[in-house]
Write a protein that holds these residues in place. Structure first.
Motif, PDB file in Angstrom:
ATOM      1  N   PHE A   1     -18.931 -71.755 154.805  1.00 48.73           N
ATOM      2  CA  PHE A   1     -18.192 -72.874 154.868  1.00 48.73           C
ATOM      3  C   PHE A   1     -18.571 -73.922 153.611  1.00 48.73           C
ATOM      4  CE2 PHE A   1     -22.175 -75.419 155.973  1.00 48.73           C
ATOM      5  CZ  PHE A   1     -22.835 -74.385 156.677  1.00 48.73           C
ATOM      6  N   GLY A   2     -17.895 -75.107 153.495  1.00 56.29           N
ATOM      7  CA  GLY A   2     -18.178 -75.734 152.334  1.00 56.29           C
ATOM      8  C   GLY A   2     -16.970 -75.847 151.202  1.00 56.29           C
ATOM      9  N   GLY A   3     -16.110 -75.036 151.316  1.00 61.38           N
ATOM     10  CA  GLY A   3     -14.701 -74.911 150.770  1.00 61.38           C
ATOM     11  C   GLY A   3     -14.066 -76.312 150.571  1.00 61.38           C
ATOM     12  N   GLY A   4     -13.033 -76.599 149.735  1.00 64.12           N
ATOM     13  CA  GLY A   4     -12.142 -77.701 149.795  1.00 64.12           C
ATOM     14  C   GLY A   4     -11.320 -77.940 148.394  1.00 64.12           C
ATOM     15  N   LEU A   5     -10.813 -78.992 148.258  1.00 65.64           N
ATOM     16  CA  LEU A   5     -10.108 -79.123 147.084  1.00 65.64           C
ATOM     17  C   LEU A   5     -11.073 -80.025 146.219  1.00 65.64           C
ATOM     18  CD1 LEU A   5      -7.324 -79.332 145.509  1.00 65.64           C
ATOM     19  CD2 LEU A   5      -6.934 -81.427 146.723  1.00 65.64           C
ATOM     20  N   VAL A   6     -10.940 -79.487 144.689  1.00 66.22           N
ATOM     21  CA  VAL A   6     -11.660 -80.191 143.804  1.00 66.22           C
ATOM     22  C   VAL A   6     -10.856 -80.381 142.444  1.00 66.22           C
ATOM     23  CG1 VAL A   6     -13.003 -78.127 143.054  1.00 66.22           C
ATOM     24  CG2 VAL A   6     -13.987 -80.332 142.625  1.00 66.22           C
ATOM     25  N   GLN A   7     -11.090 -81.277 141.797  1.00 66.17           N
ATOM     26  CA  GLN A   7     -10.234 -81.316 140.209  1.00 66.17           C
ATOM     27  C   GLN A   7     -11.097 -80.296 139.281  1.00 66.17           C
ATOM     28  OE1 GLN A   7     -10.124 -85.399 139.088  1.00 66.17           O
ATOM     29  NE2 GLN A   7      -8.348 -85.509 139.954  1.00 66.17           N
ATOM     30  N   ALA A   8     -10.423 -79.627 138.525  1.00 64.15           N
ATOM     31  CA  ALA A   8     -10.994 -78.808 137.269  1.00 64.15           C
ATOM     32  C   ALA A   8     -12.293 -79.510 136.751  1.00 64.15           C
ATOM     33  CB  ALA A   8     -10.059 -78.689 136.459  1.00 64.15           C
ATOM     34  N   GLY A   9     -13.362 -78.972 136.696  1.00 66.20           N
ATOM     35  CA  GLY A   9     -14.540 -79.559 136.153  1.00 66.20           C
ATOM     36  C   GLY A   9     -15.457 -80.033 137.210  1.00 66.20           C
ATOM     37  N   GLY A  10     -14.947 -79.911 138.278  1.00 68.03           N
ATOM     38  CA  GLY A  10     -15.912 -80.633 139.484  1.00 68.03           C
ATOM     39  C   GLY A  10     -16.822 -79.513 140.019  1.00 68.03           C
ATOM     40  N   SER A  11     -17.522 -79.816 141.171  1.00 67.17           N
ATOM     41  CA  SER A  11     -18.430 -78.833 141.720  1.00 67.17           C
ATOM     42  C   SER A  11     -18.230 -78.652 143.084  1.00 67.17           C
ATOM     43  CB  SER A  11     -20.030 -79.479 141.487  1.00 67.17           C
ATOM     44  OG  SER A  11     -20.249 -79.496 140.115  1.00 67.17           O
ATOM     45  N   LEU A  12     -18.658 -77.869 143.777  1.00 65.17           N
ATOM     46  CA  LEU A  12     -18.826 -77.595 145.241  1.00 65.17           C
ATOM     47  C   LEU A  12     -19.832 -76.746 145.396  1.00 65.17           C
ATOM     48  CD1 LEU A  12     -15.221 -76.781 146.226  1.00 65.17           C
ATOM     49  CD2 LEU A  12     -16.291 -78.705 147.074  1.00 65.17           C
TER      50      LEU A  12
ATOM     51  N   GLN B   1     -23.683 -72.691 144.464  1.00 66.07           N
ATOM     52  CA  GLN B   1     -23.330 -73.964 144.006  1.00 66.07           C
ATOM     53  C   GLN B   1     -22.506 -73.434 142.695  1.00 66.07           C
ATOM     54  OE1 GLN B   1     -24.522 -77.107 144.573  1.00 66.07           O
ATOM     55  NE2 GLN B   1     -23.057 -77.538 142.941  1.00 66.07           N
ATOM     56  N   MET B   2     -21.162 -73.954 142.876  1.00 69.67           N
ATOM     57  CA  MET B   2     -20.234 -73.745 141.692  1.00 69.67           C
ATOM     58  C   MET B   2     -19.923 -75.099 140.964  1.00 69.67           C
ATOM     59  SD  MET B   2     -17.614 -71.645 144.257  1.00 69.67           S
ATOM     60  CE  MET B   2     -16.914 -72.996 145.153  1.00 69.67           C
ATOM     61  N   ASN B   3     -20.245 -75.045 139.678  1.00 70.67           N
ATOM     62  CA  ASN B   3     -20.117 -76.038 138.610  1.00 70.67           C
ATOM     63  C   ASN B   3     -18.956 -75.757 137.799  1.00 70.67           C
ATOM     64  OD1 ASN B   3     -22.086 -77.511 139.983  1.00 70.67           O
ATOM     65  ND2 ASN B   3     -23.640 -76.499 138.710  1.00 70.67           N
ATOM     66  N   SER B   4     -18.415 -76.836 136.997  1.00 76.98           N
ATOM     67  CA  SER B   4     -17.561 -76.779 136.105  1.00 76.98           C
ATOM     68  C   SER B   4     -16.383 -75.886 136.531  1.00 76.98           C
ATOM     69  CB  SER B   4     -18.328 -76.057 134.658  1.00 76.98           C
ATOM     70  OG  SER B   4     -19.153 -76.768 134.182  1.00 76.98           O
ATOM     71  N   LEU B   5     -15.853 -76.194 137.622  1.00 76.21           N
ATOM     72  CA  LEU B   5     -14.960 -75.218 138.294  1.00 76.21           C
ATOM     73  C   LEU B   5     -13.690 -75.351 137.497  1.00 76.21           C
ATOM     74  CD1 LEU B   5     -15.525 -76.157 141.952  1.00 76.21           C
ATOM     75  CD2 LEU B   5     -15.543 -73.782 141.092  1.00 76.21           C
ATOM     76  N   LYS B   6     -12.809 -74.174 137.484  1.00 75.46           N
ATOM     77  CA  LYS B   6     -11.607 -74.101 136.715  1.00 75.46           C
ATOM     78  C   LYS B   6     -10.447 -73.722 137.878  1.00 75.46           C
ATOM     79  CE  LYS B   6     -14.205 -71.994 132.997  1.00 75.46           C
ATOM     80  NZ  LYS B   6     -14.481 -70.745 132.049  1.00 75.46           N
ATOM     81  N   PRO B   7      -9.373 -73.817 137.353  1.00 74.03           N
ATOM     82  CA  PRO B   7      -8.214 -73.608 138.301  1.00 74.03           C
ATOM     83  C   PRO B   7      -8.181 -72.016 138.475  1.00 74.03           C
ATOM     84  CG  PRO B   7      -7.491 -75.029 136.696  1.00 74.03           C
ATOM     85  CD  PRO B   7      -8.783 -74.692 136.239  1.00 74.03           C
ATOM     86  N   GLU B   8      -8.579 -71.089 137.825  1.00 76.69           N
ATOM     87  CA  GLU B   8      -8.797 -69.743 138.325  1.00 76.69           C
ATOM     88  C   GLU B   8      -9.968 -69.520 138.917  1.00 76.69           C
ATOM     89  OE1 GLU B   8      -8.606 -71.220 135.183  1.00 76.69           O
ATOM     90  OE2 GLU B   8      -9.852 -70.186 133.472  1.00 76.69           O
ATOM     91  N   ASP B   9     -10.804 -70.303 139.361  1.00 77.95           N
ATOM     92  CA  ASP B   9     -11.454 -70.219 140.723  1.00 77.95           C
ATOM     93  C   ASP B   9     -10.992 -70.257 141.936  1.00 77.95           C
ATOM     94  OD1 ASP B   9     -13.965 -71.785 138.503  1.00 77.95           O
ATOM     95  OD2 ASP B   9     -13.924 -69.671 138.775  1.00 77.95           O
TER      96      ASP B   9
ATOM     97  N   THR C   1      -9.925 -74.643 146.417  1.00 74.12           N
ATOM     98  CA  THR C   1      -8.710 -74.959 145.464  1.00 74.12           C
ATOM     99  C   THR C   1      -9.403 -75.861 144.324  1.00 74.12           C
ATOM    100  OG1 THR C   1      -7.224 -74.537 147.418  1.00 74.12           O
ATOM    101  CG2 THR C   1      -6.266 -75.706 145.516  1.00 74.12           C
ATOM    102  N   VAL C   2      -8.912 -75.529 143.167  1.00 74.98           N
ATOM    103  CA  VAL C   2      -9.321 -76.358 141.983  1.00 74.98           C
ATOM    104  C   VAL C   2      -7.979 -76.725 141.333  1.00 74.98           C
ATOM    105  CG1 VAL C   2     -10.679 -76.255 139.790  1.00 74.98           C
ATOM    106  CG2 VAL C   2     -11.499 -74.969 141.609  1.00 74.98           C
ATOM    107  N   SER C   3      -7.580 -78.032 141.150  1.00 77.34           N
ATOM    108  CA  SER C   3      -6.599 -78.524 140.707  1.00 77.34           C
ATOM    109  C   SER C   3      -6.746 -78.851 139.171  1.00 77.34           C
ATOM    110  CB  SER C   3      -6.111 -79.747 141.668  1.00 77.34           C
ATOM    111  OG  SER C   3      -7.112 -80.625 141.131  1.00 77.34           O
ATOM    112  N   SER C   4      -5.800 -78.510 138.377  1.00 76.35           N
ATOM    113  CA  SER C   4      -5.837 -78.645 136.793  1.00 76.35           C
ATOM    114  C   SER C   4      -5.362 -80.393 136.692  1.00 76.35           C
ATOM    115  CB  SER C   4      -4.908 -77.855 136.160  1.00 76.35           C
ATOM    116  OG  SER C   4      -3.472 -78.142 136.490  1.00 76.35           O
TER     117      SER C   4
END
Length: 121
Positions: free
Chosen positions: A5-16, A80-88, A118-121
């Protein structure tokens, strides 16, 4: 059993931070893997961590951005996922197998249900 668990929608460059809680058995001596699957693509290896000694291994695509860790007391592993990209963007799964990690999903015996990132650009 594994529950991710822990997924969600985040903007590019964000973290989850994803969590994978293990229950019903001990996973001491197991390798815990994180995989992801984007729509229309095969499931791919992301990271692995040894439950016993905490050693980690990462896919080149996430190295330096993602960090796997574990909490033995809580029987939980984290990604821990940092600097997320749309391709993630993908459904992320945790998995477990006795012994060493594999980058192929086939040798893993236990799988969580997946959590969508989901990583939005």
């Amino acid at each position: 059993q594994l529950q991710a668990f822990g997924g969600g929608l985040v903007q590019a460059g964000g973290s989850l931070r994803l969590s994978c809680a293990a229950s019903g058995r001990t996973f001491s001596g197991y390798a815990m893997g994180w995989f992801r699957q984007a729509p229309g693509k095969e499931r791919e290896f992301v990271a692995a961590i040894s439950w016993s000694d905490g050693s980690t291994f990462y896919a080149d695509s996430v190295k330096g951005r993602f960090t796997a860790s574990r909490d033995n007391a809580k029987n939980t592993v984290y990604l821990q996922m940092n600097s997320l990209k749309p391709e993630d963007t993908a459904v992320y799964y945790c998995a477990a197998r006795r012994g060493s990690y594999f980058t192929s999903p086939n040798p893993y015996d236990y799988w969580g249900q997946g959590t969508l990132v989901t990583v939005s650009s």
